[in-house]
Design a protein around this motif. Structure first.
Motif, PDB file in Angstrom:
ATOM      1  N   ALA A 187     -22.332   3.502  14.109  1.00 33.22           N
ATOM      2  CA  ALA A 187     -22.593   2.768  12.867  1.00 33.22           C
ATOM      3  C   ALA A 187     -23.904   2.004  12.956  1.00 33.22           C
ATOM      4  O   ALA A 187     -24.640   1.886  11.970  1.00 33.22           O
ATOM      5  N   GLN A 190     -26.689   4.535  12.450  1.00 32.83           N
ATOM      6  CA  GLN A 190     -26.739   4.989  11.057  1.00 32.83           C
ATOM      7  C   GLN A 190     -27.220   3.889  10.116  1.00 32.83           C
ATOM      8  O   GLN A 190     -27.983   4.147   9.184  1.00 32.83           O
ATOM      9  N   GLY A 191     -26.797   2.668  10.369  1.00 34.82           N
ATOM     10  CA  GLY A 191     -27.150   1.579   9.472  1.00 34.82           C
ATOM     11  C   GLY A 191     -28.489   0.941   9.764  1.00 34.82           C
ATOM     12  O   GLY A 191     -29.071   0.262   8.917  1.00 34.82           O
ATOM     13  N   HIS A 195     -24.620  -6.071  14.344  1.00 38.14           N
ATOM     14  CA  HIS A 195     -24.060  -7.382  14.028  1.00 38.14           C
ATOM     15  C   HIS A 195     -23.216  -7.838  15.205  1.00 38.14           C
ATOM     16  O   HIS A 195     -22.462  -7.064  15.799  1.00 38.14           O
ATOM     17  N   ASP A 235     -27.190  -7.775   2.531  1.00 37.31           N
ATOM     18  CA  ASP A 235     -28.421  -7.027   2.264  1.00 37.31           C
ATOM     19  C   ASP A 235     -29.664  -7.900   2.406  1.00 37.31           C
ATOM     20  O   ASP A 235     -30.698  -7.447   2.909  1.00 37.31           O
TER      21      ASP A 235
END
Length: 252
Positions: A187, A190-191, A195, A235
């Motif tokens: 993830a 991909q992102g 975090h 975002d």
């Protein structure tokens, strides 16, 4: 007079993939610049993400062209005369912002701590610390890559880096299951960001994005840190970091 072009079609045999060959050659020059004189061919290949056989051919070419030289005992490589000439020419065009100056500008636009890490030699090292926000237990970042956002970026983007098999639990929120960590790292890749939420220290949260060199190789990470509940992967905050990372391209 023979041509002094960096990549010659007739003697490199890269199947017409000259742009990729140039990127790899530049990546190897940056490897020597980051890792220092005496860097071995194996270390250069790993740093630049180049297959060993290809690296050996291109290193010979870079030496022949004067961009690299072999150290006296022939154990590794150092930057050559022509690389130094390019550096001097670039300096003569005018002053460029230093890494610290560029990061300070980012810090002026956020209330959170901003730190910069280098991944040179597959080691996580903080190269620019926020003077107003010290990192608590900074040594834990490199020791427990699975438990912090910078380490996750490193694990997600550098194929040669592996987490500690032990996956030590630092807090109740630390990811300790190997399969869960693999899914988490996918993830991240991909992102484009990682975090961290109380995984290495209770009360602390963080975001990190990759920093790249001029050939688009991941060479470090931009790390934003703050209190849990305030640092969220929304975002706006992720966008701020991604934009900041683009400004730092080629500076780490």
């Amino acid at each position: 007079m023979p041509s002094r072009s960096l990549v010659r079609t007739e003697d490199t045999h890269f199947s017409g993939q000259q742009p990729q060959a140039v990127q790899r050659a530049l990546g190897m020059l940056e490897a020597v610049a980051h890792l220092g004189p005496g860097t071995t061919a194996k270390e250069i290949a790993r740093f630049a993400g180049v297959p060993p056989a290809t690296a050996y051919r291109m290193l010979n070419l870079l030496v022949a062209e004067g961009f690299l030289v072999r150290v006296p005992d022939l154990s590794g490589f150092a930057l050559g005369r022509r690389t130094a000439e390019l550096a001097r020419a670039a300096a003569d065009t005018g002053p460029l912002p230093s890494l610290h100056d560029a990061v300070e500008e980012l810090r002026s636009r956020t209330r959170f701590a901003i730190h910069v890490a280098s991944f040179a030699g597959d080691r996580l090292r903080i190269v620019d610390r926020d003077p107003d926000h010290e990192i608590a237990a900074v040594g834990m970042l490199s020791k427990h890559l699975h438990a912090n956002a910078l380490g996750k970026v490193m694990l997600a983007y550098l194929p040669g880096v592996r987490p500690d098999p032990d996956l030590r639990r630092l807090t109740e929120f630390t990811i300790c299951d190997p399969d869960e960590l693999i899914r988490h790292l996918r993830a991240v890749a991909q992102g484009g960001f990682a975090h961290e939420c109380q995984e290495s220290r209770i009360g602390r949260a963080a975001l990190a994005v990759p920093l790249r060199d001029r050939s688009a190789q991941v060479v470090g990470g931009l790390y934003l840190q703050g209190a849990d509940g305030r640092v969220q992967p929304d975002d706006a905050l992720v966008g701020f970091l991604v934009d900041g990372a683009e400004r730092l391209t080629g500076m780490v």
